[in-house]
Enzyme design. Structure first.
Site, short mmCIF file in Angstrom:
data_model
loop_
_atom_site.label_atom_id
_atom_site.label_comp_id
_atom_site.label_asym_id
_atom_site.label_seq_id
_atom_site.Cartn_x
_atom_site.Cartn_y
_atom_site.Cartn_z
N THR A 194 33.16 43.31 43.46
CA THR A 194 33.07 41.87 43.27
C THR A 194 31.67 41.30 43.26
O THR A 194 31.25 40.66 42.28
CB THR A 194 33.90 41.16 44.36
OG1 THR A 194 35.26 41.55 44.22
CG2 THR A 194 33.80 39.66 44.26
N LYS B 131 40.10 27.47 51.17
CA LYS B 131 41.03 26.42 51.56
C LYS B 131 41.59 25.65 50.36
O LYS B 131 42.66 25.05 50.45
CB LYS B 131 40.34 25.44 52.53
CG LYS B 131 39.91 26.07 53.85
CD LYS B 131 41.10 26.59 54.64
CE LYS B 131 40.68 27.11 56.00
NZ LYS B 131 41.81 27.65 56.78
N HIS C 129 45.02 43.77 45.57
CA HIS C 129 44.66 44.59 46.73
C HIS C 129 45.86 44.80 47.65
O HIS C 129 46.14 45.92 48.08
CB HIS C 129 43.54 43.93 47.53
CG HIS C 129 42.18 44.19 47.01
ND1 HIS C 129 41.64 45.46 46.92
CD2 HIS C 129 41.22 43.34 46.54
CE1 HIS C 129 40.41 45.38 46.43
NE2 HIS C 129 40.13 44.10 46.19
N HIS D 34 36.22 42.73 37.44
CA HIS D 34 36.67 44.11 37.41
C HIS D 34 38.18 44.12 37.29
O HIS D 34 38.84 43.06 37.29
CB HIS D 34 36.26 44.85 38.69
CG HIS D 34 36.66 44.12 39.94
ND1 HIS D 34 37.97 43.98 40.35
CD2 HIS D 34 35.91 43.48 40.89
CE1 HIS D 34 38.03 43.29 41.46
NE2 HIS D 34 36.79 42.96 41.81
N HIS E 147 39.30 48.88 43.48
CA HIS E 147 38.44 48.98 42.31
C HIS E 147 37.12 49.55 42.77
O HIS E 147 36.93 49.82 43.94
CB HIS E 147 38.28 47.62 41.63
CG HIS E 147 37.99 46.51 42.61
ND1 HIS E 147 36.73 46.22 43.06
CD2 HIS E 147 38.83 45.66 43.25
CE1 HIS E 147 36.79 45.23 43.92
NE2 HIS E 147 38.06 44.86 44.07
#
Length: 427
Positions: free
Chosen positions: A87, A175, A212, A255, A361
Site C-alpha cells: 500500500t 471514521k 485481507h 495493488h 499482496h
C-alpha cells in the site's frame, strides 16, 4: 446487494492504520491559499484510489458504474504496481511518479540506518513527517504553481512531503463512510472559484480490508466492490449536477489481492534470528535481510541459498531483476537491505506464533497476475472508448500534470509518452 452494503458499513476496517478510541476528524485548511487567475480556468482532476481493487474486480463483480464510466472513457487492461506491491510504496509512487526505491517508502514498515529510526505506517508521527518521503507529490506540484489542491486520506497527504501540504486535508482515520467522503469532495467543489481545488485525491480502504479479512473471492469482497462502485456513481452524479466545466476522473488502485497459504507458511531460516548479526523485516510476501557485518554478506547468501526450499527464492539485492527497480543500484535511501527472500505465491513467511490474513499482496506483479491494479479514466480531457495495454503506475503522474498544465520540476521515473494516447489533444 443493499443488505451486503449495509453490513459492510458496520464492519471494523482492517486496513492500514490501527484506530484509536477517539479520533480528530476535523478538516485542516491552510490559510491564505487561492488559485491564481490562470489556475481558475484550468481543468479539474479527481484522482480516486480504492485500496486493493484488483484489476479484474470491476468485471468479476459487475461494478456497473465503473464499467459504464470507463467504457465511455479509458480502460487499462491492468496497471502494474511498483515492487513490492503493497500500500504505502504504491500510493506514493502514484502520487510522485517515482519507484519506491527512489522515493524512499520501500515498505509499510522499515528501518532507516542513517536516521537510526523506524518508519511504521501505523505511527501518526511518521505518517505526518514529510522528511521520510522523497519526491514532489501532485498536490505539492499544484500548490507551488498556484493551483489549489485537496486530499482525503491519501498516503502522505497530511505531511509536508515535498515542502507543502494540500490546501485542504484530513489526518488519516477511518471514521468517514464512502458516502461521507463523497459529500466532502462535492463541498470542496462548491467553494468559490478562487478557493476551489482543481486537484483532489481521494482514498477508499474498504475493498482492501475485505480482501485481507475474507479473501478476494468472497461475497464480502464483492459487497465492498459494490459499496465503492455506488459511491463513485454518486460522486459523478453530484459533481455533474454542479455544472462545472472540464471535470476529469481517474480511478486507480495500488495493488491486487490473492488468497495465501496461511495454513502451511514457510519457516524463516533459524540463522536470521541471531540479532547480533542480522536484522530482518518480514512483510510475509517479502523478507528483507540486513547483514550487520558487510564481510558476511556473500557467505550468508550462499548459506541461505544452499538451504532454501523450492517455495522461495534467495537474492542478493544487487542481483534482483532490473525491471523491479528494487536493487542496490536503485536504493537511494539505503533502506532495502542486502539479501531478499521472496516466496512463491501463495506461500508466505510467518514467524511462529504470529497470525496472517486470508488475502495478501506484495508479490511480483509480473509473476503473480493477481497483484495487478486498476486504472480507469473519464472526462473531457480523455478519449472515448479506448482500451490500453498494461503500464506501470509511475506513468499516472505525468498524465495528471499534463491535464492540469503543471510543469514537472524534478526528475521522475514516469513518462508522459507511455499514456499520451489516452488524452484527446496536446496541451
Amino acid at each position: 446487494m443493499k443488505r451486503g452494503i449495509h453490513f459492510l458499513l458496520l464492519l471494523i476496517s482492517f486496513t492500514v492504520f490501527a484506530q484509536q478510541a477517539t479520533v480528530d476528524t476535523a478538516q485542516i485548511v491552510i490559510p491564505g491559499r487561492q488559485n491564481t487567475i490562470e489556475a481558475q480556468s484550468k481543468p479539474y482532476v479527481i484522482m480516486i484510489s480504492t485500496d486493493g481493487f484488483r484489476y479484474d474486480y470491476a468485471k468479476k463483480y459487475n461494478a456497473e458504474n465503473l464499467l459504464k464510466f470507463s467504457n465511455n472513457g479509458i480502460q487499462a487492461k491492468a496497471m502494474i504496481p511498483s515492487y513490492p506491491s503493497i500500500t504505502f510504496p504504491n500510493h506514493w509512487s502514484l502520487i510522485t511518479g517515482l519507484y519506491p526505491a527512489h522515493h524512499g517508502l520501500i515498505d509499510n514498515f522499515f528501518y532507516d540506518y542513517k536516521r537510526n529510526e523506524t518508519y511504521a505506517m501505523s505511527n501518526k508521527k511518521n505518517a505526518e513527517d514529510g522528511s521520510w518521503y522523497g519526491g514532489t507529490p501532485l498536490w505539492g506540484l499544484a500548490e507551488k504553481q498556484g493551483l489549489v489542491s485537496a486530499s482525503l486520506m491519501w498516503v502522505g497527504s497530511a505531511s509536508d512531503a515535498g515542502g507543502i501540504r494540500p490546501s485542504y486535508y484530513y489526518p488519516y482515520h477511518e471514521k468517514f463512510t464512502p458516502s461521507e467522503k463523497v459529500e466532502k469532495v462535492v463541498n470542496w467543489l462548491k467553494l468559490s472559484q478562487d478557493k476551489r481545488p482543481h486537484f483532489i485525491s481521494l482514498y477508499f480502504p474498504e475493498v482492501d480490508g475485505s480482501g485481507h479479512h475474507y479473501g478476494p473471492d468472497t461475497k464480502e469482497t464483492e459487497n465492498a466492490v459494490h459499496l465503492i462502485d455506488h459511491a463513485i456513481g454518486d460522486l459523478v452524479q453530484k459533481v455533474n449536477d454542479l455544472g462545472l466545466k472540464n471535470v476529469n476522473f481517474i480511478f486507480v488502485s495500488d495493488h491486487g489481492m490473492i488468497k495465501v497459504d496461511g495454513g502451511a507458511p514457510l519457516e524463516i531460516p533459524a540463522v536470521l534470528f541471531d540479532k547480533s548479526r542480522f536484522d530482518f523485516y518480514n512483510s510475509q510476501t517479502l523478507l528483507r535481510i540486513y547483514v550487520k557485518n558487510p564481510a558476511e554478506i556473500k557467505s550468508v547468501y550462499k548459506e541461505l541459498k544452499a538451504h532454501k526450499t523450492e517455495d522461495y527464492e534467495v537474492y542478493l539485492d544487487k542481483k534482483l531483476p532490473r525491471y523491479l527497480h528494487f536493487a542496490t543500484r536503485d536504493d537511494q535511501y539505503h533502506r532495502i537491505g542486502q539479501i531478499l527472500l521472496i516466496p512463491k505465491a501463495p506461500k508466505i513467511f510467518l514467524e511462529k506464533g504470529k497470525k496472517t490474513s486470508v488475502g495478501k499482496h506484495g508479490y511480483n506483479p509480473k509473476v503473480v497476475p493477481e497483484m495487478k491494479a486498476t486504472f480507469y479514466a473519464w472526462g473531457p480531457e480523455f478519449k472515448n472508448n479506448l482500451v490500453v495495454d498494461e503500464f506501470a503506475n509511475i506513468n499516472v503522474y505525468p498524465v495528471v500534470a499534463e491535464i492540469l498544465g503543471l510543469k514537472i520540476d524534478q526528475p521522475i521515473d514516469g513518462k508522459l509518452k507511455v499514456l499520451k494516447e489516452i488524452l484527446k489533444e496536446e496541451k
